[in-house]
Every structure is written in structure tokens, then in C-alpha cells.
Design a protein around this motif. Structure first.
Motif, PDB file in Angstrom:
ATOM      1  N   TYR A 175      -4.680  -5.761   9.381  1.00 36.44           N
ATOM      2  CA  TYR A 175      -5.651  -6.031   8.316  1.00 36.44           C
ATOM      3  C   TYR A 175      -5.022  -6.910   7.259  1.00 36.44           C
ATOM      4  O   TYR A 175      -3.799  -6.878   7.062  1.00 36.44           O
ATOM      5  CB  TYR A 175      -6.087  -4.727   7.637  1.00 36.44           C
ATOM      6  CG  TYR A 175      -7.153  -3.980   8.372  1.00 36.44           C
ATOM      7  CD1 TYR A 175      -8.478  -4.066   7.984  1.00 36.44           C
ATOM      8  CD2 TYR A 175      -6.848  -3.188   9.462  1.00 36.44           C
ATOM      9  CE1 TYR A 175      -9.471  -3.374   8.660  1.00 36.44           C
ATOM     10  CE2 TYR A 175      -7.830  -2.493  10.140  1.00 36.44           C
ATOM     11  CZ  TYR A 175      -9.136  -2.599   9.730  1.00 36.44           C
ATOM     12  OH  TYR A 175     -10.113  -1.910  10.407  1.00 36.44           O
ATOM     13  N   GLU A 176      -5.853  -7.677   6.574  1.00 40.46           N
ATOM     14  CA  GLU A 176      -5.463  -8.363   5.346  1.00 40.46           C
ATOM     15  C   GLU A 176      -6.243  -7.680   4.236  1.00 40.46           C
ATOM     16  O   GLU A 176      -7.476  -7.607   4.303  1.00 40.46           O
ATOM     17  CB  GLU A 176      -5.805  -9.839   5.405  1.00 40.46           C
ATOM     18  CG  GLU A 176      -4.964 -10.592   6.397  1.00 40.46           C
ATOM     19  CD  GLU A 176      -5.356 -12.058   6.521  1.00 40.46           C
ATOM     20  OE1 GLU A 176      -6.462 -12.424   6.068  1.00 40.46           O
ATOM     21  OE2 GLU A 176      -4.565 -12.822   7.076  1.00 40.46           O
ATOM     22  N   ASN A 221      -8.702   2.706  10.327  1.00 45.64           N
ATOM     23  CA  ASN A 221      -9.546   1.504  10.295  1.00 45.64           C
ATOM     24  C   ASN A 221     -10.606   1.593   9.198  1.00 45.64           C
ATOM     25  O   ASN A 221     -10.886   0.605   8.515  1.00 45.64           O
ATOM     26  CB  ASN A 221     -10.219   1.278  11.653  1.00 45.64           C
ATOM     27  CG  ASN A 221      -9.277   0.681  12.659  1.00 45.64           C
ATOM     28  OD1 ASN A 221      -8.488  -0.200  12.338  1.00 45.64           O
ATOM     29  ND2 ASN A 221      -9.333   1.153  13.880  1.00 45.64           N
ATOM     30  N   LYS A 222     -11.167   2.761   9.022  1.00 46.51           N
ATOM     31  CA  LYS A 222     -12.183   2.948   7.984  1.00 46.51           C
ATOM     32  C   LYS A 222     -11.576   2.772   6.586  1.00 46.51           C
ATOM     33  O   LYS A 222     -12.159   2.106   5.730  1.00 46.51           O
ATOM     34  CB  LYS A 222     -12.815   4.324   8.137  1.00 46.51           C
ATOM     35  CG  LYS A 222     -14.061   4.498   7.353  1.00 46.51           C
ATOM     36  CD  LYS A 222     -14.798   5.747   7.791  1.00 46.51           C
ATOM     37  CE  LYS A 222     -16.083   5.833   6.988  1.00 46.51           C
ATOM     38  NZ  LYS A 222     -17.117   6.528   7.660  1.00 46.51           N
ATOM     39  N   LEU A 223     -10.408   3.366   6.358  1.00 47.57           N
ATOM     40  CA  LEU A 223      -9.745   3.239   5.057  1.00 47.57           C
ATOM     41  C   LEU A 223      -9.360   1.785   4.773  1.00 47.57           C
ATOM     42  O   LEU A 223      -9.662   1.253   3.704  1.00 47.57           O
ATOM     43  CB  LEU A 223      -8.488   4.111   5.003  1.00 47.57           C
ATOM     44  CG  LEU A 223      -8.683   5.576   4.697  1.00 47.57           C
ATOM     45  CD1 LEU A 223      -7.402   6.359   4.955  1.00 47.57           C
ATOM     46  CD2 LEU A 223      -9.103   5.749   3.247  1.00 47.57           C
ATOM     47  N   LEU A 224      -8.687   1.149   5.720  1.00 48.30           N
ATOM     48  CA  LEU A 224      -8.242  -0.231   5.500  1.00 48.30           C
ATOM     49  C   LEU A 224      -9.423  -1.190   5.399  1.00 48.30           C
ATOM     50  O   LEU A 224      -9.388  -2.152   4.633  1.00 48.30           O
ATOM     51  CB  LEU A 224      -7.288  -0.672   6.614  1.00 48.30           C
ATOM     52  CG  LEU A 224      -5.934   0.016   6.613  1.00 48.30           C
ATOM     53  CD1 LEU A 224      -5.130  -0.396   7.835  1.00 48.30           C
ATOM     54  CD2 LEU A 224      -5.164  -0.284   5.333  1.00 48.30           C
ATOM     55  N   GLY A 225     -10.476  -0.918   6.160  1.00 51.67           N
ATOM     56  CA  GLY A 225     -11.664  -1.771   6.118  1.00 51.67           C
ATOM     57  C   GLY A 225     -12.350  -1.768   4.766  1.00 51.67           C
ATOM     58  O   GLY A 225     -13.028  -2.730   4.403  1.00 51.67           O
ATOM     59  N   SER A 226     -12.164  -0.716   4.002  1.00 54.59           N
ATOM     60  CA  SER A 226     -12.765  -0.676   2.672  1.00 54.59           C
ATOM     61  C   SER A 226     -11.995  -1.527   1.668  1.00 54.59           C
ATOM     62  O   SER A 226     -12.497  -1.799   0.582  1.00 54.59           O
ATOM     63  CB  SER A 226     -12.866   0.772   2.179  1.00 54.59           C
ATOM     64  OG  SER A 226     -11.583   1.320   1.990  1.00 54.59           O
ATOM     65  N   LYS A 249      -2.981   5.219  -4.100  1.00 50.63           N
ATOM     66  CA  LYS A 249      -4.090   6.047  -3.618  1.00 50.63           C
ATOM     67  C   LYS A 249      -4.358   5.756  -2.140  1.00 50.63           C
ATOM     68  O   LYS A 249      -4.548   6.678  -1.335  1.00 50.63           O
ATOM     69  CB  LYS A 249      -5.331   5.762  -4.456  1.00 50.63           C
ATOM     70  CG  LYS A 249      -6.545   6.541  -4.066  1.00 50.63           C
ATOM     71  CD  LYS A 249      -7.719   6.166  -4.963  1.00 50.63           C
ATOM     72  CE  LYS A 249      -8.997   6.816  -4.512  1.00 50.63           C
ATOM     73  NZ  LYS A 249     -10.144   6.403  -5.325  1.00 50.63           N
ATOM     74  N   LEU A 250      -4.362   4.486  -1.771  1.00 45.73           N
ATOM     75  CA  LEU A 250      -4.559   4.100  -0.374  1.00 45.73           C
ATOM     76  C   LEU A 250      -3.442   4.669   0.496  1.00 45.73           C
ATOM     77  O   LEU A 250      -3.702   5.226   1.567  1.00 45.73           O
ATOM     78  CB  LEU A 250      -4.615   2.576  -0.241  1.00 45.73           C
ATOM     79  CG  LEU A 250      -4.637   2.026   1.182  1.00 45.73           C
ATOM     80  CD1 LEU A 250      -5.886   2.488   1.933  1.00 45.73           C
ATOM     81  CD2 LEU A 250      -4.532   0.512   1.176  1.00 45.73           C
TER      82      LEU A 250
END
Length: 90
Positions: free
Chosen positions: A35-36, A20-25, A46-47
Motif C-alpha cells: 500500500y501507499e 487490507n481494510k485498515l490500510l485501505g482506509s 494509532k494505525l
């Protein structure tokens, strides 16, 4: 910049927090496990590497590339925030 809808099933609470932290960025959460995101092609790999590091053996994730963000239908949205697109809310 490319846009994706990302859906995931993560079993561990700790790993889910990190995902959630990675995608939220990179974008916005639209449901608990969806997530969108909008991301440059060069940053997309990288993601993916970062996500693979926190995912467990039984976890899964899918990326759906959005080719037309001008027609997004959203049912039951309380706060729809999709930048640069027309949004239909019912």
C-alpha cells in the motif's frame, strides 16, 4: 502529513482481510501486499496499534517512509493514482 509504502506478509486470510481494510482506509493498494498511505503523525501510532492487534506471530510488515514523492517510477501500472506527484508509467 507523511507518506509511506507499506509491505506485508500475512499468513491468515482473516488477518490479511483486516490488514487490507485498515490500510485501505489510509491509502491505496498498489499490489496485493503493498500500500501507499498518507497519514498524520498523530494517527500513525494509532494505525500501528490496530495492525499489531490483527497480526499473528509469524506475520511481518515494513513501513518505508517516502521522502520524495515527486519522482515515483511505476512499471506495468494499469491505473496509477498517486496524488500530488509526478508519475512515470512504462
Amino acid at each position: 502529513m507523511e507518506r509511506y509504502v507499506v509491505a506485508f506478509d500475512i499468513h491468515s486470510n482473516r488477518a490479511r482481510y483486516r490488514v487490507n481494510k485498515l490500510l485501505g482506509s489510509w491509502g491505496q493498494r498498489v499490489q496485493k501486499s503493498v500500500y501507499e498511505i498518507a497519514i498524520q503523525v498523530s494517527e500513525f501510532e494509532k494505525l500501528q496499534r490496530g495492525l499489531k492487534k490483527v497480526m499473528g506471530e509469524w506475520d511481518s510488515m515494513r513501513f518505508y517512509k517516502q521522502t520524495d514523492t515527486q519522482n515515483v517510477l511505476c512499471l506495468g501500472c494499469h491505473e496509477a493514482k498517486i496524488s500530488s506527484s509526478k508519475l512515470v508509467v512504462y
